[in-house]
Design a protein around this motif. Structure first.
Motif, PDB file in Angstrom:
ATOM      1  N   CYS A 116       1.209   3.905  -2.871  1.00 57.46           N
ATOM      2  CA  CYS A 116       1.045   5.459  -2.456  1.00 57.46           C
ATOM      3  C   CYS A 116       2.322   6.614  -3.094  1.00 57.46           C
ATOM      4  CB  CYS A 116       0.701   5.642  -1.101  1.00 57.46           C
ATOM      5  SG  CYS A 116      -0.766   4.993  -0.551  1.00 57.46           S
ATOM      6  N   LEU A 120     -13.767  15.866  -5.510  1.00 57.06           N
ATOM      7  CA  LEU A 120     -13.030  16.068  -4.395  1.00 57.06           C
ATOM      8  C   LEU A 120     -13.640  16.889  -3.294  1.00 57.06           C
ATOM      9  CD1 LEU A 120      -9.575  15.331  -5.568  1.00 57.06           C
ATOM     10  CD2 LEU A 120     -11.018  13.881  -4.777  1.00 57.06           C
ATOM     11  N   VAL A 146      -0.405  18.256 -11.203  1.00 56.42           N
ATOM     12  CA  VAL A 146      -1.215  19.297 -10.212  1.00 56.42           C
ATOM     13  C   VAL A 146      -2.789  19.353 -10.738  1.00 56.42           C
ATOM     14  CG1 VAL A 146      -1.382  21.523  -9.783  1.00 56.42           C
ATOM     15  CG2 VAL A 146       1.084  20.752  -9.914  1.00 56.42           C
ATOM     16  N   VAL A 147      -3.605  19.128  -9.874  1.00 47.59           N
ATOM     17  CA  VAL A 147      -4.985  19.154 -10.090  1.00 47.59           C
ATOM     18  C   VAL A 147      -5.390  20.688  -9.846  1.00 47.59           C
ATOM     19  CG1 VAL A 147      -7.223  18.483  -9.891  1.00 47.59           C
ATOM     20  CG2 VAL A 147      -5.222  16.893  -9.845  1.00 47.59           C
ATOM     21  N   LYS A 148      -6.026  21.382 -10.567  1.00 49.85           N
ATOM     22  CA  LYS A 148      -6.530  22.826 -10.444  1.00 49.85           C
ATOM     23  C   LYS A 148      -7.763  22.640  -9.490  1.00 49.85           C
ATOM     24  CE  LYS A 148      -3.359  24.567 -13.484  1.00 49.85           C
ATOM     25  NZ  LYS A 148      -2.515  25.360 -13.199  1.00 49.85           N
ATOM     26  N   CYS A 207       1.733  11.871 -10.319  1.00 52.52           N
ATOM     27  CA  CYS A 207       0.658  12.710 -10.351  1.00 52.52           C
ATOM     28  C   CYS A 207       0.773  13.998 -10.813  1.00 52.52           C
ATOM     29  CB  CYS A 207      -0.035  12.790  -8.998  1.00 52.52           C
ATOM     30  SG  CYS A 207       0.818  13.879  -7.848  1.00 52.52           S
ATOM     31  N   THR A 242       2.412   6.433  -6.781  1.00 54.58           N
ATOM     32  CA  THR A 242       1.377   7.252  -7.499  1.00 54.58           C
ATOM     33  C   THR A 242       1.631   8.875  -7.444  1.00 54.58           C
ATOM     34  OG1 THR A 242      -0.348   5.453  -6.684  1.00 54.58           O
ATOM     35  CG2 THR A 242      -1.262   7.430  -7.601  1.00 54.58           C
ATOM     36  N   VAL A 243       2.090   9.140  -6.282  1.00 54.45           N
ATOM     37  CA  VAL A 243       2.415  10.507  -6.232  1.00 54.45           C
ATOM     38  C   VAL A 243       3.415  11.019  -6.938  1.00 54.45           C
ATOM     39  CG1 VAL A 243       3.467  12.061  -4.330  1.00 54.45           C
ATOM     40  CG2 VAL A 243       1.726  10.543  -3.559  1.00 54.45           C
ATOM     41  N   GLN A 260     -10.889  21.816 -11.096  1.00 55.27           N
ATOM     42  CA  GLN A 260     -10.905  20.403 -11.602  1.00 55.27           C
ATOM     43  C   GLN A 260     -11.139  19.445 -10.494  1.00 55.27           C
ATOM     44  OE1 GLN A 260      -6.932  20.270 -13.107  1.00 55.27           O
ATOM     45  NE2 GLN A 260      -7.679  20.314 -15.224  1.00 55.27           N
ATOM     46  N   ARG A 261     -11.610  19.880  -9.270  1.00 55.36           N
ATOM     47  CA  ARG A 261     -11.815  19.253  -7.927  1.00 55.36           C
ATOM     48  C   ARG A 261     -13.427  18.977  -7.695  1.00 55.36           C
ATOM     49  NH1 ARG A 261      -6.943  21.711  -4.332  1.00 55.36           N
ATOM     50  NH2 ARG A 261      -5.315  21.504  -6.187  1.00 55.36           N
ATOM     51  N   TRP A 316       0.263  14.083   5.931  1.00 54.38           N
ATOM     52  CA  TRP A 316       0.513  14.436   4.625  1.00 54.38           C
ATOM     53  C   TRP A 316      -0.840  14.128   3.646  1.00 54.38           C
ATOM     54  CZ3 TRP A 316       3.493  10.713   0.842  1.00 54.38           C
ATOM     55  CH2 TRP A 316       3.356  11.137  -0.516  1.00 54.38           C
ATOM     56  N   GLN A 319      -2.647  14.391   0.040  1.00 52.64           N
ATOM     57  CA  GLN A 319      -1.748  14.481  -1.419  1.00 52.64           C
ATOM     58  C   GLN A 319      -3.128  14.492  -2.605  1.00 52.64           C
ATOM     59  OE1 GLN A 319       1.069  15.171  -2.782  1.00 52.64           O
ATOM     60  NE2 GLN A 319       0.092  15.607  -4.480  1.00 52.64           N
ATOM     61  N   VAL A 320      -3.445  15.339  -3.189  1.00 46.64           N
ATOM     62  CA  VAL A 320      -4.298  14.989  -4.552  1.00 46.64           C
ATOM     63  C   VAL A 320      -3.591  14.419  -5.434  1.00 46.64           C
ATOM     64  CG1 VAL A 320      -5.726  16.351  -6.147  1.00 46.64           C
ATOM     65  CG2 VAL A 320      -5.646  17.096  -3.913  1.00 46.64           C
ATOM     66  N   LEU A 321      -4.304  13.168  -5.874  1.00 43.84           N
ATOM     67  CA  LEU A 321      -3.639  12.448  -6.805  1.00 43.84           C
ATOM     68  C   LEU A 321      -3.967  12.680  -8.095  1.00 43.84           C
ATOM     69  CD1 LEU A 321      -3.410   9.075  -4.674  1.00 43.84           C
ATOM     70  CD2 LEU A 321      -1.712  10.710  -5.089  1.00 43.84           C
ATOM     71  N   SER A 322      -5.199  13.045  -8.387  1.00 47.28           N
ATOM     72  CA  SER A 322      -5.937  13.087  -9.527  1.00 47.28           C
ATOM     73  C   SER A 322      -7.205  14.098  -9.453  1.00 47.28           C
ATOM     74  CB  SER A 322      -6.378  11.667 -10.047  1.00 47.28           C
ATOM     75  OG  SER A 322      -7.422  11.148  -9.528  1.00 47.28           O
ATOM     76  N   ARG A 323      -7.805  14.054 -10.353  1.00 50.64           N
ATOM     77  CA  ARG A 323      -9.318  14.702 -10.338  1.00 50.64           C
ATOM     78  C   ARG A 323     -10.248  14.033  -9.286  1.00 50.64           C
ATOM     79  NH1 ARG A 323     -11.184  17.472 -16.014  1.00 50.64           N
ATOM     80  NH2 ARG A 323      -9.274  18.313 -16.423  1.00 50.64           N
ATOM     81  N   ASN A 345      -2.361  21.034  -3.899  1.00 49.95           N
ATOM     82  CA  ASN A 345      -2.514  19.499  -4.076  1.00 49.95           C
ATOM     83  C   ASN A 345      -1.660  18.903  -2.877  1.00 49.95           C
ATOM     84  OD1 ASN A 345      -3.022  18.802  -7.367  1.00 49.95           O
ATOM     85  ND2 ASN A 345      -3.018  20.792  -6.916  1.00 49.95           N
ATOM     86  N   VAL A 363       1.049  -1.128   0.167  1.00 50.96           N
ATOM     87  CA  VAL A 363      -0.059  -0.202   0.038  1.00 50.96           C
ATOM     88  C   VAL A 363       0.846   1.242   0.028  1.00 50.96           C
ATOM     89  CG1 VAL A 363      -1.776   1.425   1.504  1.00 50.96           C
ATOM     90  CG2 VAL A 363      -1.970  -1.048   1.116  1.00 50.96           C
ATOM     91  N   LEU A 364       1.930   1.229   0.831  1.00 52.72           N
ATOM     92  CA  LEU A 364       2.805   2.456   0.827  1.00 52.72           C
ATOM     93  C   LEU A 364       3.595   2.671  -0.271  1.00 52.72           C
ATOM     94  CD1 LEU A 364       4.149   2.136   4.660  1.00 52.72           C
ATOM     95  CD2 LEU A 364       2.575   3.440   3.695  1.00 52.72           C
ATOM     96  N   PHE A 394       1.879  23.175  -3.868  1.00 54.62           N
ATOM     97  CA  PHE A 394       1.501  22.818  -5.443  1.00 54.62           C
ATOM     98  C   PHE A 394       0.272  23.161  -5.523  1.00 54.62           C
ATOM     99  CE2 PHE A 394       5.003  20.017  -3.504  1.00 54.62           C
ATOM    100  CZ  PHE A 394       5.894  20.637  -4.103  1.00 54.62           C
ATOM    101  N   GLN A 395      -0.324  24.235  -5.399  1.00 58.17           N
ATOM    102  CA  GLN A 395      -1.619  24.656  -5.632  1.00 58.17           C
ATOM    103  C   GLN A 395      -2.592  23.967  -4.971  1.00 58.17           C
ATOM    104  OE1 GLN A 395      -2.605  25.625  -9.785  1.00 58.17           O
ATOM    105  NE2 GLN A 395      -0.367  25.248 -10.339  1.00 58.17           N
ATOM    106  N   MET A 397      -5.277  10.971  -1.327  1.00 59.59           N
ATOM    107  CA  MET A 397      -4.617  10.394  -0.384  1.00 59.59           C
ATOM    108  C   MET A 397      -4.290  11.145   0.945  1.00 59.59           C
ATOM    109  SD  MET A 397      -0.871   8.504  -0.699  1.00 59.59           S
ATOM    110  CE  MET A 397      -0.121   9.933  -0.300  1.00 59.59           C
TER     111      MET A 397
END
Lengths: 76, 392
Positions: free
Chosen positions: A17, A35, A26-28, A24, A20-21, A31-32, B169, B171-175, B132, A13-14, B129-130, B179
């Motif tokens: 993670c 989320l 930057v998500v504006k 990745c 994945t980071v 765009q969330r 910590w 972290q935005v991973l995607s839209r 994120n 899992v770690l 990072f904006q 995490m």
């Protein structure tokens, strides 16, 4: 054997993670859409989280790990 | 006699979460909590508010009242007589945003007839990072006074000092994915009863057929690491816009010998103004305290005249002692928890009140079962809550 499997699970899992980071983008903010939903926002349900950790503390031998904890009771 | 009383390590670092990037809404929450197991019933009304001003200053507060009904030796009986006690808690929070940095401080105080707790917390987090990435740290200090109240007798038994460090910590991973990873390190007690009293004053232990008072080490070093992943699957329906998941795992270990694993899965399904949420959680405590003892039947008991050493304890002040406990939480067991929550957005009240229409109503019910000695001692538990949240 069980310990080995659990350690392998945690490590996987770690690793996932971290990997994945690294990849990745930057998500504006605009765009969330999903989320920003209340249910997808950590920590927004203070009263519920606090009570949950309060009764879990009185029934389990562990605590912490959620960035929050209830406290101040004689509920050991 | 059943449970409670005695120790808690009072930690309110979570109060800081109220003004980090995770939750900036100006709102007031009124909540009613309910808990019931075989021995104890808790009814708990809570009020909590957070308000952020244009200057970046955030203020918050909280008040709760616990009405705890249980069979208790403190009521002057040996068993099966109900005793109700009240616990009050209030807390204040203050935060300030300085660019990407949030600074916060909080204080909480809890009072019941034989337990008083003060907790102070300082914390900071930074958005990168904006927004994120968010990194956070919080440090909490707690001081508790522990007493025993019996009919015709009241005595202060000790104090408990606690230091709690949390780093996190996010972290935005995607839209559609975010995490969180967190680590907690907790020092409960510093080696003697004036700073590390953690026994339950009312809990008795079978020692060679006679009952003795519980005695546990005066220090406990706790570690917890947790990770969670929120993930949304967008759906092509305006009524059901997405299906959400939250998968989480926590690993816990302390120097009393306890180790546990806690996987949890939540599902979110919004349907128009209603959102359904289910939570499934498994708690596996697969290592018991090193000074736990039973006679093979799962019931705690010690042979001879003494307890057992804490072979896993790290500090020299706790290694030399012999300890006794019948605390079900210090044995090996598993529990499962399943909960359903329904959230209703009050938009349909707009014709009546624009303010009310921004509110939320929630109702939840959960059931917990566990096995082995905790099942004998506590039984299953029902947990419910009603919440009304409205904007300030």
């Amino acid at each position: 054997m069980r310990d080995c499997m659990l350690r392998l699970l945690v490590a996987s899992v770690l690793t996932l993670c971290v990997a994945t980071v690294g990849g990745c983008v930057v998500v504006k903010p605009y765009q969330r859409e999903h989320l920003s939903e209340r249910s997808m926002t950590p920590g927004v349900e203070r009263a519920e989280d606090s009570f949950r950790q309060h009764w879990q503390f009185s029934r389990e031998g562990s605590t912490g790990g959620y960035g929050a904890a209830g406290g101040g009771c004689g509920c050991n | 006699m059943t449970l409670r009383r005695a120790v808690s390590f009072a930690i309110a670092a979570g109060l800081l979460a109220g003004w980090t990037h995770t939750a900036s809404a100006d709102d007031m929450t009124i909540r009613g909590n309910y808990y019931r197991d075989r021995n104890t019933r808790v009814i708990q009304p809570v009020a909590d508010f957070t308000k952020e001003y244009k200057t970046g200053t955030t203020v918050g507060g909280r008040y709760l009242l616990d009405a705890i009904t249980s069979a208790s030796v403190a009521s002057g009986v040996s068993a099966d007589s109900l005793f109700t006690e009240l616990r009050q808690e209030f807390g204040v929070r203050l935060g300030q945003r300085l660019g990407p940095v949030n600074l916060g401080a909080s204080y909480s105080y809890s009072s019941e007839s034989d337990y008083w707790a003060h907790t102070a917390t300082l914390g900071a987090d930074v958005d990168l990072f904006q927004r994120n990435t968010n990194l956070s740290v919080a440090l909490s200090y707690g001081h508790d006074d522990v007493a025993q109240r019996m009919p015709g007798n009241f005595s202060v038994l000790g104090q408990l000092d606690t230091v709690h460090l949390i780093v996190g910590w996010s972290q935005v991973l995607s839209r559609t994915a975010i995490m969180n990873v967190g680590y907690d390190f907790i020092v409960s007690g510093f080696g003697d009863k004036t700073n590390g009293f953690q026994s339950n004053p009312y809990r008795l232990v079978n020692v060679g057929g006679s009952m003795s008072r519980e005695e546990v080490p005066f220090q406990r070093l706790r570690n917890a690491i947790a990770a969670s992943l929120y993930y949304a699957i967008p759906l092509p329906s305006p009524t059901v816009p997405f299906l959400g998941f939250r998968a989480a795992y926590r690993y816990y270990v302390d120097d009393w010998g306890i180790q546990s694993h806690t996987p949890e899965l939540r599902l979110f399904l919004p349907v128009g103004p209603v959102e359904f949420r289910t939570t499934g959680r498994i708690y596996v405590q697969d290592h018991q305290a090193s000074f736990w003892s039973d006679l093979g039947d799962g019931l705690p008991a010690y042979t001879g005249n003494g307890g057992k050493p804490c072979t896993t304890c790290l500090s020299s002040s706790t290694k030399g002692g012999l300890y006794l406990t019948s605390d079900p939480k210090l044995s090996i067991f598993t529990s499962e928890f399943l909960e359903l929550r329904v959230l209703l957005k009050l938009r349909f009240l707009r014709p009546l009140s624009a303010w009310l229409s921004e509110g939320l109503f929630e109702a939840s019910y959960g059931h917990m079962i566990n096995d082995r000695y905790p099942h004998r001692a506590f039984g299953d538990a029902d947990i419910a809550g009603l919440t009304f949240t409205f904007p300030l």
